[in-house]
Design a protein around this motif. Structure first.
Motif, PDB file in Angstrom:
ATOM      1  N   ALA A 259      61.535 -14.020 101.967  1.00  0.00           N
ATOM      2  CA  ALA A 259      62.911 -14.547 101.919  1.00  0.00           C
ATOM      3  C   ALA A 259      63.538 -14.653 103.305  1.00  0.00           C
ATOM      4  O   ALA A 259      64.603 -15.256 103.473  1.00  0.00           O
ATOM      5  N   ASP A 260      62.885 -14.041 104.323  1.00  0.00           N
ATOM      6  CA  ASP A 260      63.387 -14.156 105.705  1.00  0.00           C
ATOM      7  C   ASP A 260      62.843 -15.397 106.412  1.00  0.00           C
ATOM      8  O   ASP A 260      63.100 -15.582 107.615  1.00  0.00           O
ATOM      9  N   GLY A 261      62.068 -16.216 105.710  1.00  0.00           N
ATOM     10  CA  GLY A 261      61.594 -17.464 106.309  1.00  0.00           C
ATOM     11  C   GLY A 261      60.263 -17.314 107.015  1.00  0.00           C
ATOM     12  O   GLY A 261      59.346 -16.666 106.500  1.00  0.00           O
ATOM     13  N   SER A 262      60.161 -17.869 108.213  1.00  0.00           N
ATOM     14  CA  SER A 262      58.897 -17.791 108.956  1.00  0.00           C
ATOM     15  C   SER A 262      59.222 -17.871 110.449  1.00  0.00           C
ATOM     16  O   SER A 262      60.361 -18.153 110.829  1.00  0.00           O
ATOM     17  N   VAL A 263      58.220 -17.606 111.255  1.00  0.00           N
ATOM     18  CA  VAL A 263      58.393 -17.799 112.696  1.00  0.00           C
ATOM     19  C   VAL A 263      57.156 -18.516 113.235  1.00  0.00           C
ATOM     20  O   VAL A 263      56.027 -18.145 112.923  1.00  0.00           O
ATOM     21  N   VAL A 264      57.424 -19.577 113.984  1.00  0.00           N
ATOM     22  CA  VAL A 264      56.344 -20.352 114.602  1.00  0.00           C
ATOM     23  C   VAL A 264      56.126 -19.792 115.999  1.00  0.00           C
ATOM     24  O   VAL A 264      57.060 -19.761 116.810  1.00  0.00           O
ATOM     25  N   VAL A 265      54.905 -19.322 116.256  1.00  0.00           N
ATOM     26  CA  VAL A 265      54.580 -18.774 117.577  1.00  0.00           C
ATOM     27  C   VAL A 265      53.491 -19.668 118.181  1.00  0.00           C
ATOM     28  O   VAL A 265      52.307 -19.510 117.877  1.00  0.00           O
ATOM     29  N   PRO A 266      53.917 -20.651 118.998  1.00  0.00           N
ATOM     30  CA  PRO A 266      52.921 -21.564 119.552  1.00  0.00           C
ATOM     31  C   PRO A 266      52.058 -20.878 120.604  1.00  0.00           C
ATOM     32  O   PRO A 266      52.474 -19.868 121.169  1.00  0.00           O
ATOM     33  N   ARG A 267      50.894 -21.467 120.816  1.00  0.00           N
ATOM     34  CA  ARG A 267      49.957 -20.843 121.774  1.00  0.00           C
ATOM     35  C   ARG A 267      50.616 -20.735 123.137  1.00  0.00           C
ATOM     36  O   ARG A 267      50.451 -19.761 123.829  1.00  0.00           O
ATOM     37  N   ASP A 268      51.364 -21.777 123.519  1.00  0.00           N
ATOM     38  CA  ASP A 268      52.170 -21.612 124.719  1.00  0.00           C
ATOM     39  C   ASP A 268      53.572 -22.111 124.382  1.00  0.00           C
ATOM     40  O   ASP A 268      53.725 -23.072 123.672  1.00  0.00           O
ATOM     41  N   GLY A 269      54.536 -21.408 124.836  1.00  0.00           N
ATOM     42  CA  GLY A 269      55.907 -21.772 124.494  1.00  0.00           C
ATOM     43  C   GLY A 269      56.576 -20.671 123.710  1.00  0.00           C
ATOM     44  O   GLY A 269      55.931 -19.705 123.278  1.00  0.00           O
TER      45      GLY A 269
ATOM     46  N   ALA B  85      64.365 -19.312 105.760  1.00  0.00           N
ATOM     47  CA  ALA B  85      64.027 -19.677 104.379  1.00  0.00           C
ATOM     48  C   ALA B  85      65.198 -20.470 103.820  1.00  0.00           C
ATOM     49  O   ALA B  85      66.319 -20.393 104.330  1.00  0.00           O
ATOM     50  N   VAL B  86      64.911 -21.254 102.802  1.00  0.00           N
ATOM     51  CA  VAL B  86      65.979 -21.980 102.122  1.00  0.00           C
ATOM     52  C   VAL B  86      66.501 -21.069 101.019  1.00  0.00           C
ATOM     53  O   VAL B  86      65.714 -20.491 100.261  1.00  0.00           O
ATOM     54  N   ARG B  87      67.839 -20.912 100.956  1.00  0.00           N
ATOM     55  CA  ARG B  87      68.420 -19.989  99.966  1.00  0.00           C
ATOM     56  C   ARG B  87      68.317 -20.563  98.567  1.00  0.00           C
ATOM     57  O   ARG B  87      68.857 -21.633  98.293  1.00  0.00           O
TER      58      ARG B  87
ATOM     59  N   THR C  54      61.446 -20.961  92.633  1.00  0.00           N
ATOM     60  CA  THR C  54      62.446 -21.100  91.557  1.00  0.00           C
ATOM     61  C   THR C  54      61.793 -21.396  90.224  1.00  0.00           C
ATOM     62  O   THR C  54      62.478 -21.579  89.219  1.00  0.00           O
ATOM     63  N   ARG C  55      60.464 -21.479  90.212  1.00  0.00           N
ATOM     64  CA  ARG C  55      59.736 -21.818  88.983  1.00  0.00           C
ATOM     65  C   ARG C  55      58.728 -20.728  88.652  1.00  0.00           C
ATOM     66  O   ARG C  55      58.183 -20.092  89.554  1.00  0.00           O
ATOM     67  N   ASP C  56      58.465 -20.608  87.394  1.00  0.00           N
ATOM     68  CA  ASP C  56      57.567 -19.587  86.883  1.00  0.00           C
ATOM     69  C   ASP C  56      56.098 -20.011  87.061  1.00  0.00           C
ATOM     70  O   ASP C  56      55.770 -21.180  86.865  1.00  0.00           O
ATOM     71  N   GLY C  57      55.232 -19.061  87.434  1.00  0.00           N
ATOM     72  CA  GLY C  57      53.796 -19.325  87.446  1.00  0.00           C
ATOM     73  C   GLY C  57      53.272 -19.707  88.823  1.00  0.00           C
ATOM     74  O   GLY C  57      54.008 -19.723  89.814  1.00  0.00           O
ATOM     75  N   ALA C  58      51.954 -20.019  88.852  1.00  0.00           N
ATOM     76  CA  ALA C  58      51.303 -20.384  90.109  1.00  0.00           C
ATOM     77  C   ALA C  58      51.207 -21.905  90.195  1.00  0.00           C
ATOM     78  O   ALA C  58      52.126 -22.565  90.683  1.00  0.00           O
ATOM     79  N   ILE C  59      50.135 -22.470  89.663  1.00  0.00           N
ATOM     80  CA  ILE C  59      49.939 -23.919  89.764  1.00  0.00           C
ATOM     81  C   ILE C  59      51.094 -24.679  89.110  1.00  0.00           C
ATOM     82  O   ILE C  59      51.564 -25.700  89.629  1.00  0.00           O
TER      83      ILE C  59
ATOM     84  N   ALA D 285      56.231 -34.080  95.677  1.00  0.00           N
ATOM     85  CA  ALA D 285      57.013 -34.315  96.900  1.00  0.00           C
ATOM     86  C   ALA D 285      58.454 -34.709  96.565  1.00  0.00           C
ATOM     87  O   ALA D 285      59.404 -34.219  97.173  1.00  0.00           O
ATOM     88  N   ASP D 286      58.621 -35.577  95.550  1.00  0.00           N
ATOM     89  CA  ASP D 286      59.989 -36.054  95.280  1.00  0.00           C
ATOM     90  C   ASP D 286      60.812 -35.055  94.458  1.00  0.00           C
ATOM     91  O   ASP D 286      61.962 -35.313  94.135  1.00  0.00           O
ATOM     92  N   GLU D 287      60.215 -33.918  94.132  1.00  0.00           N
ATOM     93  CA  GLU D 287      60.988 -32.849  93.492  1.00  0.00           C
ATOM     94  C   GLU D 287      61.552 -31.873  94.533  1.00  0.00           C
ATOM     95  O   GLU D 287      62.197 -30.893  94.183  1.00  0.00           O
ATOM     96  N   VAL D 288      61.247 -32.144  95.802  1.00  0.00           N
ATOM     97  CA  VAL D 288      61.767 -31.284  96.872  1.00  0.00           C
ATOM     98  C   VAL D 288      62.964 -31.992  97.497  1.00  0.00           C
ATOM     99  O   VAL D 288      62.793 -32.934  98.266  1.00  0.00           O
ATOM    100  N   PRO D 289      64.168 -31.611  97.133  1.00  0.00           N
ATOM    101  CA  PRO D 289      65.338 -32.331  97.629  1.00  0.00           C
ATOM    102  C   PRO D 289      65.403 -32.277  99.149  1.00  0.00           C
ATOM    103  O   PRO D 289      65.006 -31.281  99.761  1.00  0.00           O
ATOM    104  N   ALA D 290      65.906 -33.343  99.732  1.00  0.00           N
ATOM    105  CA  ALA D 290      66.019 -33.401 101.192  1.00  0.00           C
ATOM    106  C   ALA D 290      66.900 -32.246 101.673  1.00  0.00           C
ATOM    107  O   ALA D 290      66.626 -31.615 102.674  1.00  0.00           O
ATOM    108  N   ALA D 291      67.948 -31.975 100.937  1.00  0.00           N
ATOM    109  CA  ALA D 291      68.833 -30.873 101.327  1.00  0.00           C
ATOM    110  C   ALA D 291      68.971 -29.919 100.154  1.00  0.00           C
ATOM    111  O   ALA D 291      69.673 -30.216  99.196  1.00  0.00           O
ATOM    112  N   LEU D 292      68.274 -28.810 100.237  1.00  0.00           N
ATOM    113  CA  LEU D 292      68.440 -27.779  99.217  1.00  0.00           C
ATOM    114  C   LEU D 292      69.715 -27.016  99.541  1.00  0.00           C
ATOM    115  O   LEU D 292      70.158 -27.000 100.690  1.00  0.00           O
ATOM    116  N   PRO D 293      70.336 -26.373  98.563  1.00  0.00           N
ATOM    117  CA  PRO D 293      71.586 -25.656  98.837  1.00  0.00           C
ATOM    118  C   PRO D 293      71.417 -24.615  99.943  1.00  0.00           C
ATOM    119  O   PRO D 293      70.349 -24.068 100.097  1.00  0.00           O
TER     120      PRO D 293
END
Ligand code: ADP
Length: 311
Positions: free
Chosen positions: A230-240, A247-249, A292-297, A303-311
């Motif tokens: 729930a804290d999201g992620s961190v991108v650690v590039p090889r250099d930079g 995360a999206v709430r 937000t959904r039950d189960g794995a698969i 793709a079009d079920e992923v809103p451009a702007a989630l709340p």
């Protein structure tokens, strides 16, 4: 779309990984050693990190080839039929003399405790990949190859030797992948526990600074994206500099397959030409919908079920 011998098309993403039948028991709590408790629900469905990531990528619109193995049993036939129904190329899904892999999941909503019997997945080693022309082609030709750690380390070695595209390793479940295999991948996507295992640390890093320090301590020659629930992620590039990606709430009800959908969406974003941070932002949205959904698969979005702007 380029054609390859056999009339198939070249995959955009090849997944070399596990295929399991998940047996999920809903429990109020995890039983103590020696204790018997009653489950309040039962769900049986195709799963395994390999299958989850492959289906996740297909639902995002990618041509996906699966390399793996199932048993000559009802579970294996059900899984393969499901992959076909999802539009995957299953030419390199072999039928083994061993039974289909099984995962018993004790589900204390929203978290799970899991025991896995590898079964046929244990067949998917280096010679398994090398001895199948279709698997060699799928790994060699795909612009992105995705791997996890539910198949033998030899399968990872084969991938890094054969692949010409971008190789992504989700080192899950947590096992100490030897550096000589790990370091040949282009991108690593561990969660904080898997990162600690790779680093040989006793405890998972807590703060962002600790996470980044542990990543730097690996001296991994490629890029690393650490997922932090729930804290999201961190991108650690090889250099930079490292870039945190929030995360999206959402109201998460089941985090199963969140990491799997994140990895697939990361691959999808990279294929679209996004940089790693852009791909991780897209992956955070896809993974949030999954929680937000039950189960794995069943929980993996189109793709079009992923809103451009989630709340
Ligand atoms: P894994 O399932 O492999 O342990 P994580 O739990 O780190 O992976 O989750 C992967 C990604 O899924 C996170 O980086 C985040 O973007 C998303 N995610 C996980 N849990 C939540 C949540 N409760 N709310 C929103 N997004 C989540």
């Amino acid at each position: 779309m380029s054609a390859v011998p056999g009339g198939l098309t070249t995959p955009e993403i090849t997944v070399v990984g596990s295929l399991n039948m998940d047996v999920r028991l809903t429990v109020d709590r995890i039983p103590r050693s020696g204790e018997t408790i009653s489950a309040t629900g039962l769900k049986r469905s195709p799963g395994g990190k390999g299958a989850n990531q492959a289906v996740a990528a297909a639902r995002l619109g990618r041509r996906v080839a699966m390399v793996g193995a199932v048993g000559d049993d009802d579970a294996g036939r059900e899984i393969t039929a499901r992959l076909v129904a999802e539009g995957l190329d299953v030419t390199s899904v072999a039928v083994s003399e061993h039974p289909t892999g099984t995962a018993v999941i004790l589900w204390e909503q929203p978290e799970s405790t899991i025991v896995i019997e590898a079964g046929a997945n244990a067949d998917v080693d280096e010679s398994f990949v090398d001895s199948r022309d279709s698997a060699v082609r799928a790994v060699t030709d795909a612009p992105v190859v995705l791997c996890q750690c539910e198949t033998p380390l030899g399968s990872l070695a084969a991938v890094t030797r054969l692949a010409t595209g971008t190789t992504i390793l989700n080192p899950a479940p947590a096992i100490p992948v030897p550096a000589e295999i790990r370091d040949r991948f282009d991108v690593l996507v561990p969660n904080r526990f898997e990162l600690a295992t790779l680093a040989g640390a006793d405890e998972a890093p807590e703060s962002l600074a600790d996470v980044v320090a542990m990543v730097r301590g690996l001296a991994f020659p490629g890029d690393v994206v650490v997922t932090l629930g729930a804290d999201g992620s961190v991108v650690v590039p090889r250099d930079g500099l490292p870039t945190p990606v929030p995360a999206v709430r959402v109201d998460a009800i089941d985090t199963t397959a969140a990491g799997d959908s994140f990895c697939a969406a990361l691959a999808d974003g990279l294929l679209r030409g996004e940089d790693l941070v852009g791909a991780a932002r897209w992956a955070a949205r896809v993974a949030a919908v999954t929680t937000t959904r039950d189960g794995a698969i069943e929980s993996l979005p189109l793709a079009d079920e992923v809103p451009a702007a989630l709340p």
